[in-house]
Scaffold this motif. Structure first.
Motif, short mmCIF file in Angstrom:
data_model
loop_
_atom_site.label_atom_id
_atom_site.label_comp_id
_atom_site.label_asym_id
_atom_site.label_seq_id
_atom_site.Cartn_x
_atom_site.Cartn_y
_atom_site.Cartn_z
N ALA A 174 0.83 -1.21 0.00
CA ALA A 174 0.00 0.00 0.00
C ALA A 174 0.86 1.25 0.00
O ALA A 174 0.57 2.23 -0.70
N PHE A 175 1.95 1.23 0.76
CA PHE A 175 2.84 2.39 0.85
C PHE A 175 3.53 2.63 -0.49
O PHE A 175 3.60 3.78 -0.97
N LEU A 176 4.01 1.57 -1.12
CA LEU A 176 4.66 1.70 -2.42
C LEU A 176 3.66 2.15 -3.50
O LEU A 176 3.99 2.97 -4.37
N ALA A 177 2.44 1.66 -3.40
CA ALA A 177 1.40 2.07 -4.35
C ALA A 177 1.14 3.58 -4.24
O ALA A 177 0.98 4.25 -5.27
N ASP A 178 1.13 4.09 -3.03
CA ASP A 178 0.91 5.53 -2.83
C ASP A 178 2.05 6.35 -3.44
O ASP A 178 1.81 7.38 -4.09
N LEU A 179 3.29 5.88 -3.26
CA LEU A 179 4.43 6.59 -3.83
C LEU A 179 4.37 6.58 -5.35
O LEU A 179 4.65 7.60 -6.01
N LEU A 180 4.01 5.45 -5.92
CA LEU A 180 3.91 5.33 -7.38
C LEU A 180 2.76 6.19 -7.92
O LEU A 180 2.86 6.77 -9.00
N TRP A 181 1.67 6.26 -7.20
CA TRP A 181 0.53 7.06 -7.64
C TRP A 181 0.87 8.55 -7.66
O TRP A 181 0.52 9.27 -8.59
N ARG A 182 1.58 8.99 -6.61
CA ARG A 182 1.91 10.42 -6.49
C ARG A 182 3.22 10.78 -7.18
O ARG A 182 3.55 11.96 -7.29
N GLY A 183 3.99 9.78 -7.59
CA GLY A 183 5.29 10.05 -8.20
C GLY A 183 6.26 10.66 -7.22
O GLY A 183 7.09 11.49 -7.58
N LYS A 184 6.19 10.22 -5.96
CA LYS A 184 7.08 10.75 -4.93
C LYS A 184 8.25 9.80 -4.72
O LYS A 184 8.07 8.60 -4.48
N ASP A 185 9.47 10.34 -4.82
CA ASP A 185 10.71 9.59 -4.64
C ASP A 185 10.92 8.53 -5.72
O ASP A 185 11.86 7.72 -5.62
N MET A 186 10.06 8.50 -6.71
CA MET A 186 10.19 7.57 -7.84
C MET A 186 9.25 8.02 -8.95
O MET A 186 8.30 8.77 -8.68
N PRO A 187 9.51 7.61 -10.19
CA PRO A 187 8.63 8.01 -11.29
C PRO A 187 7.20 7.54 -11.06
O PRO A 187 6.97 6.43 -10.58
N ALA A 188 6.24 8.40 -11.42
CA ALA A 188 4.84 8.03 -11.27
C ALA A 188 4.49 6.87 -12.20
O ALA A 188 4.95 6.80 -13.33
N PRO A 224 0.80 5.13 -12.43
CA PRO A 224 -0.56 4.88 -11.94
C PRO A 224 -1.05 3.46 -12.16
O PRO A 224 -1.77 2.91 -11.32
N VAL A 225 -0.67 2.86 -13.28
CA VAL A 225 -1.12 1.49 -13.57
C VAL A 225 -0.58 0.52 -12.53
O VAL A 225 -1.32 -0.30 -11.96
N ARG A 226 0.71 0.60 -12.26
CA ARG A 226 1.31 -0.29 -11.27
C ARG A 226 0.77 0.03 -9.87
O ARG A 226 0.57 -0.88 -9.06
N ALA A 227 0.52 1.31 -9.61
CA ALA A 227 -0.02 1.71 -8.31
C ALA A 227 -1.37 1.06 -8.05
O ALA A 227 -1.63 0.53 -6.97
N LEU A 228 -2.24 1.12 -9.05
CA LEU A 228 -3.57 0.53 -8.90
C LEU A 228 -3.50 -0.99 -8.72
O LEU A 228 -4.25 -1.57 -7.93
N ALA A 229 -2.59 -1.63 -9.44
CA ALA A 229 -2.43 -3.07 -9.30
C ALA A 229 -1.94 -3.43 -7.90
O ALA A 229 -2.43 -4.38 -7.28
N LEU A 230 -0.98 -2.64 -7.40
CA LEU A 230 -0.43 -2.91 -6.07
C LEU A 230 -1.45 -2.70 -4.98
O LEU A 230 -1.54 -3.48 -4.02
N ILE A 231 -2.25 -1.64 -5.09
CA ILE A 231 -3.21 -1.36 -4.03
C ILE A 231 -4.28 -2.44 -3.99
O ILE A 231 -4.79 -2.81 -2.93
N SER A 232 -4.63 -2.98 -5.15
CA SER A 232 -5.60 -4.08 -5.20
C SER A 232 -5.06 -5.31 -4.49
O SER A 232 -5.77 -5.99 -3.73
N VAL A 233 -3.78 -5.61 -4.73
CA VAL A 233 -3.14 -6.75 -4.08
C VAL A 233 -3.03 -6.51 -2.58
O VAL A 233 -3.25 -7.42 -1.77
N ALA A 234 -2.70 -5.27 -2.19
CA ALA A 234 -2.55 -4.94 -0.78
C ALA A 234 -3.86 -5.14 -0.03
O ALA A 234 -3.88 -5.67 1.09
#
Length: 296
Positions: free
Chosen positions: A261-275, A277-287
């Motif tokens: 969930a934490f990594l999904a949030d970072l990927l969604w917002r593009g914080k500390d790593m490139p944004a 959104p597709v991977r973020a949504l997949a990760l949050i679903s798994v989380a």
């Protein structure tokens, strides 16, 4: 054939007499022999029978063994209610392991109602005798902000006691290891924020040391997660984004819902790593799927 010496004969007769004895102690030993195979033959059924007869005769170690088997479903059909009955008999004779097991059951529920106050009644004497498992569950009760026994100073003291008195544990072959690691992670949390009631000032550097010990030596996943977040924030320590991303990636692959969930949030917002959104949504679903029901 050389005749037996008088001493050897006495020893042999005493050994045979003990093996045939029906005293509670000898029944327990015969149960242990049947379980380990060091007696005439290995037999789980005989072991349970000997333990039960010894327990019924009032022998505390047998009552503890029978309570454990019933609690875990080992060699017998599990029955937490019957387990509690036997464990209480052992605890009444001063067996602190039985006292811890009863307290743990009241803490988590199962066989008895979930009741922190009743859990404390059984955990406190066991923790006072040096049982680290009882101390850990007692600390969890004190550290619960939603409970009626919240006392973070006492929780911190118990966590420190566990960490300091059990430094000899083998992370791969010691039942204490997970509890020591969790205690270290909890200590780090107090050190990060400070604890005025214990005169504890924030100290991120010492917190990092506790987390690194729990994360690397004990390989505790919650400690790895907290360490990743600490390095990502860089508050009080040098920020290390790559190190943080490493732990978050490893934990996500292992199925740690918090890290996912934490990594999904970072990927969604593009914080500390490139944004992404597709991977973020997949990760949050798994989380969400991996998280326990009360956290979804």
């Amino acid at each position: 054939m050389r005749p037996l010496s008088f001493a050897a004969a006495v020893v042999m007769i005493a050994t045979l007499a003990f093996a045939q004895s029906t005293s509670p102690e000898s029944l327990y030993e015969r149960g242990m022999d049947a379980l380990s195979g060091s007696g005439p033959s290995r037999s789980d059924r005989d072991a349970v029978d000997f333990f039960r007869r010894s327990a019924e005769a009032g022998y505390a170690p047998a009552q503890l063994a029978l309570g454990y088997m019933l609690d875990t479903g080992t060699l017998v059909a599990g029955s937490q209610t019957q387990a509690i009955d036997w464990l209480k008999k052992a605890a009444a004779q001063g067996d602190m392991t039985a006292s811890w097991m009863i307290g743990r059951r009241h803490y988590a529920g199962g066989g008895v109602p979930q009741d922190p106050s009743e859990a404390m009644r059984w955990l406190e004497p066991a923790a006072g005798s040096g049982n680290p498992f009882a101390a850990y569950y007692l600390a969890r009760i004190y550290s619960d902000n939603n409970g009626s026994h919240t006392d973070h100073a006492k929780a911190y003291e118990l966590y420190m006691k566990i960490a300091e008195e059990h430094t000899d544990v083998d992370p791969d072959d010691d039942q204490r290891a997970p509890y020591v690691a969790k205690a270290m992670t909890r200590i780090a949390g107090y050190l990060l924020n400070g604890l005025p009631e214990a005169n504890l000032k924030p100290n991120p550097k010492i917190a990092m040391e506790y987390l690194r010990e729990a994360a690397q030596f004990f390989r505790d996943e919650d400690a790895q997660f907290e360490l990743a977040k600490l390095y990502l924030r860089g508050e009080g320590i040098e920020k290390d984004t790559n190190y943080a991303k490493h732990w978050l990636s490893v934990l996500s692959q292992k199925g740690h819902p918090g890290a996912q969930a934490f990594l999904a949030d970072l990927l969604w917002r593009g914080k500390d790593m490139p944004a992404d959104p597709v991977r973020a949504l997949a990760l949050i679903s798994v989380a969400v799927a991996n998280a326990p029901p009360y956290e979804r």
